[in-house]
Design an enzyme around this catalytic site. Structure first.
Site, PDB file in Angstrom:
ATOM      1  N   ASP A  85      -3.516   4.336  -2.251  1.00 12.73           N
ATOM      2  CA  ASP A  85      -4.638   4.728  -1.423  1.00 12.73           C
ATOM      3  C   ASP A  85      -5.286   5.999  -1.989  1.00 12.73           C
ATOM      4  O   ASP A  85      -4.571   6.929  -2.378  1.00 12.73           O
ATOM      5  CB  ASP A  85      -4.114   4.985   0.002  1.00 12.73           C
TER       6      ASP A  85
ATOM      7  N   GLU B 293      -6.848   3.053  -5.770  1.00 12.06           N
ATOM      8  CA  GLU B 293      -8.172   3.056  -5.129  1.00 12.06           C
ATOM      9  C   GLU B 293      -8.917   4.277  -5.648  1.00 12.06           C
ATOM     10  O   GLU B 293      -8.596   5.408  -5.274  1.00 12.06           O
ATOM     11  CB  GLU B 293      -8.025   3.120  -3.604  1.00 12.06           C
TER      12      GLU B 293
ATOM     13  N   HIS C 184     -10.952  -4.128   3.513  1.00 17.15           N
ATOM     14  CA  HIS C 184     -10.901  -3.757   4.930  1.00 17.15           C
ATOM     15  C   HIS C 184     -11.772  -2.553   5.271  1.00 17.15           C
ATOM     16  O   HIS C 184     -11.762  -2.095   6.413  1.00 17.15           O
ATOM     17  CB  HIS C 184      -9.448  -3.473   5.305  1.00 17.15           C
ATOM     18  N   ASP C 185     -12.476  -2.007   4.284  1.00 15.05           N
ATOM     19  CA  ASP C 185     -13.354  -0.855   4.531  1.00 15.05           C
ATOM     20  C   ASP C 185     -14.824  -1.223   4.383  1.00 15.05           C
ATOM     21  O   ASP C 185     -15.685  -0.349   4.487  1.00 15.05           O
ATOM     22  CB  ASP C 185     -13.054   0.261   3.506  1.00 15.05           C
TER      23      ASP C 185
ATOM     24  N   ASP D  24       0.853  -1.183   0.000  1.00 16.18           N
ATOM     25  CA  ASP D  24       0.000   0.000   0.000  1.00 16.18           C
ATOM     26  C   ASP D  24       0.888   1.232   0.000  1.00 16.18           C
ATOM     27  O   ASP D  24       1.857   1.297   0.750  1.00 16.18           O
ATOM     28  CB  ASP D  24      -0.850  -0.009   1.285  1.00 16.18           C
TER      29      ASP D  24
HETATM   30  C1  NOJ Z   1      -8.826   4.287   1.986  1.00 13.29           C
HETATM   31  C2  NOJ Z   1      -8.375   3.178   2.870  1.00 13.29           C
HETATM   32  O1  NOJ Z   1      -8.754   1.956   2.284  1.00 13.29           O
HETATM   33  C3  NOJ Z   1      -8.980   3.431   4.217  1.00 13.29           C
HETATM   34  O2  NOJ Z   1      -8.819   2.345   5.086  1.00 13.29           O
HETATM   35  C4  NOJ Z   1      -8.370   4.690   4.783  1.00 13.29           C
HETATM   36  O3  NOJ Z   1      -8.998   5.003   6.002  1.00 13.29           O
HETATM   37  C5  NOJ Z   1      -8.558   5.863   3.815  1.00 13.29           C
HETATM   38  N1  NOJ Z   1      -8.252   5.501   2.469  1.00 13.29           N
HETATM   39  C6  NOJ Z   1      -7.677   7.027   4.199  1.00 13.29           C
HETATM   40  O4  NOJ Z   1      -6.339   6.740   3.943  1.00 13.29           O
END
Ligand code: NOJ
Ligand code: CA
Length: 542
Positions: A204, A273, A335-336, A102
């Site tokens: 990210d 992302e 993970h989100d 990442d």
């Molecule tokens: C996306 C990430 O997947 C998430 O976990 C994070 O909190 C935010 N970006 C901020 O970096």
């Protein structure tokens, strides 16, 4: 096309490891890098994935669990050392797996030395490395931008009496990518990790690095009720100016050149992302000449309603919009995001596995989904995620609980006492774990293994064309995957009841996998029975 024109990131399956929750090697209740190394055989031999993507392991105050980086070129002692990282890379490569890390380009931690310097005075050489603004003449905030995690995106800093921008937590100040020195420093970070042997990067919130040069106000969504959204105004804006400025493309082109300069020995890779759901706009991140990111993550399947027409529509529209030569990808969990079993219902997790692993494009699979792990209901006092603590209902701890390896008291995750685990374990870990499922012929893990093994040997699944089939029952999604010498039929039934499909024009075939794992042999396609929530892959004879 022949096989040699495809790269590992096209033919392989990527597995996301969330280091805090994968395997703890030293008994502090938190997963770490040596823990991941210990579990590589599981990933390679038991499961059969091709590459791992590690969420952040860098030094961090952990305000956002590692997405607040205080040093881009090191490992947080909680996760181990650079030597542990080197060993992980070595062991990963020894197994012929790839490793993607990442990279968090949009923001640092407020504890990063760059920000500490930047905030120290108005004339510090690094002042312009972050986004600082004075209040407007009337004393109000520099603009109306909101933090993704709740509240204004501007934080007052009394040291120099200016605001700084933070698209996420106030502990995550946004970096100013328009400053050439920042860009050079970030590219040096990329080089540092490439030299250490990483195969690629997940960027990210990639498109956030492009911000409107004049920092114009975002428009409010027409007709939106602001009162209703007062606790999370971020959701009430059209994000025209706080992210996605075309400047990001310029950076990505340079970034790609850097990756390509390291790709002669083996191809390096990048995935961004990018939560954009306008296809054309989304696809622009491949670059006009496919010279930007290898792929923007495609989240459209993940947010689509779990029903056949909507899912097919996502796939068909992606296929239609994809620039020539661009490679598709799919993801259902991370993970989100709440767990698949909780979002779609347990009865659908097998179907979800079959769909993800048979579509045309690189699948990314989140740890624990191969067991059908569910959301864990964590009492507010034990929750850790700042998003959920700021904006109740948006918490992400529920999908970040420890990986379930076996039925021992901490599920094989750690030698710490159970109350010391950083997040609680799922209540069902004694039944839902790797060890139990490895010994069950009909487990979800067994299905994933079978699908992954099939994908490894199937040219049609790896790079064959996709062709949807019309005139099937409304509860079904049916498509073909076609490569030279191999023709596969994938059929999924989303209903609770049995349906019978007449696909007689396709002749007959051999059943390769069913989500029920209890069928094999010859199938006459004028009479294809699919039980409730059953999916099948059939090799066609002609
Ligand atoms: C996306 C990430 O997947 C998430 O976990 C994070 O909190 C935010 N970006 C901020 O970096
Ligand atoms: Ca540990």
């Amino acid at each position: 096309m022949t096989k040699h024109t495809y790269h590992w990131w096209q033919t392989g399956v990527i597995y996301q490891v969330y280091p805090r929750s994968f395997q703890d090697s030293n008994g502090d209740g938190i997963g770490d890098l040596p823990g991941i190394t210990q579990r590589l055989d599981y990933l390679k031999d038991t499961l059969g994935i091709d590459a791992i993507w590690l969420s952040p392991f860098y030094p961090s105050p952990m305000a956002d669990f590692g997405y607040d980086v205080s040093d881009y070129c090191n490992v947080d002692p909680m996760f181990g050392t650079l030597a542990d990282f080197d060993l992980l890379v070595k062991e990963t490569h020894r197994r012929n797996l790839r490793i993607i890390i990442d990279f968090v380009p949009n923001h640092t931690s407020d504890q990063h030395a760059w920000f500490q310097e930047s905030r120290s005075s108005l004339d510090n050489p690094k002042r312009d490395w972050f986004v600082w603004r004075s209040p407007k003449a009337d004393g109000s905030l520099p603009n109306n931008w909101q933090s993704h995690f709740g509240g204004s995106a501007w934080e007052w800093d009394s040291v120099t009496s200016q605001y700084y921008l933070h698209s996420f937590l106030k502990e995550q100040p946004d970096i100013n990518w328009r400053n050439p020195m920042v860009k050079a420093a970030m590219f040096a970070v990329i080089r540092f990790w490439l030299e250490r042997g990483v195969d690629g990067f997940r960027l990210d919130v990639a498109h956030y690095i492009g911000k409107d040069i004049d920092l114009r106000d975002n428009p409010w969504i027409p007709g939106i009720n602001l009162e209703e959204h007062k606790d999370h105004l971020y959701m009430a804006q059209n994000h025209l100016y706080d992210k996605g400025d075309p400047y990001a493309h310029e950076v990505f082109r340079e970034f790609r050149q850097l990756l390509d300069s390291y790709s002669s020995e083996r191809p390096r890779y990048s995935v961004g992302e990018i939560h954009i759901f306008d296809w054309k706009h989304w696809a622009s991140y491949y670059g006009e000449n496919l010279d930007e990111l290898h792929m923007p993550f495609n989240f459209a399947l993940m947010v689509a309603p779990w029903q056949p027409q909507s899912l097919r529509q996502v796939v068909d529209s992606l296929e239609a919009v994809l620039p020539t030569g661009a490679w598709p990808n799919y993801v259902l969990g991370n993970h989100d995001t709440p767990r698949l079993a909780s979002r779609y219902g347990k009865e659908n997790v097998r179907l979800a596995a079959l769909l993800l692993l048979t579509l045309r494009g690189t699948p990314t699979l989140y740890q624990g989904e191969e067991l059908g792990m569910e959301n864990v209901d964590i009492p507010y006092e034990r929750q850790k995620d700042p998003y959920g603590l700021n904006v109740p209902g948006f918490g992400r701890d529920l999908c970040r609980t420890p990986m379930q390896w076996d039925a021992t008291p901490t599920a094989g995750f750690s030698s710490a006492p159970i109350e010391k685990l950083w997040l609680p374990l799922a209540g069902d870990y004694q039944q839902v774990n790797v060890q139990v499922q490895s010994n069950q012929a009909d487990s979800i893990l067994a299905l994933y293994r079978q699908l992954l093994a099939l994908r490894k040997t199937s040219t049609a699944l790896q790079w064959g064309d996709y062709q949807p089939i019309d005139n099937v029952p409304t509860s079904c999604y049916v498509f073909l995957r076609l490569a030279e010498g191999q023709k596969l039929l994938v059929a999924l039934n989303f209903a609770d009841q049995l349906v019978v499909l007449d696909l007689s024009t396709l002749g007959s075939g051999n059943l390769l996998v069913s989500t029920e794992l209890d069928r094999q042999g010859r199938i006459d396609l004028n009479h294809l029975n699919l039980r409730g929530h059953e999916g099948v892959v059939i090799s066609l004879s002609s």
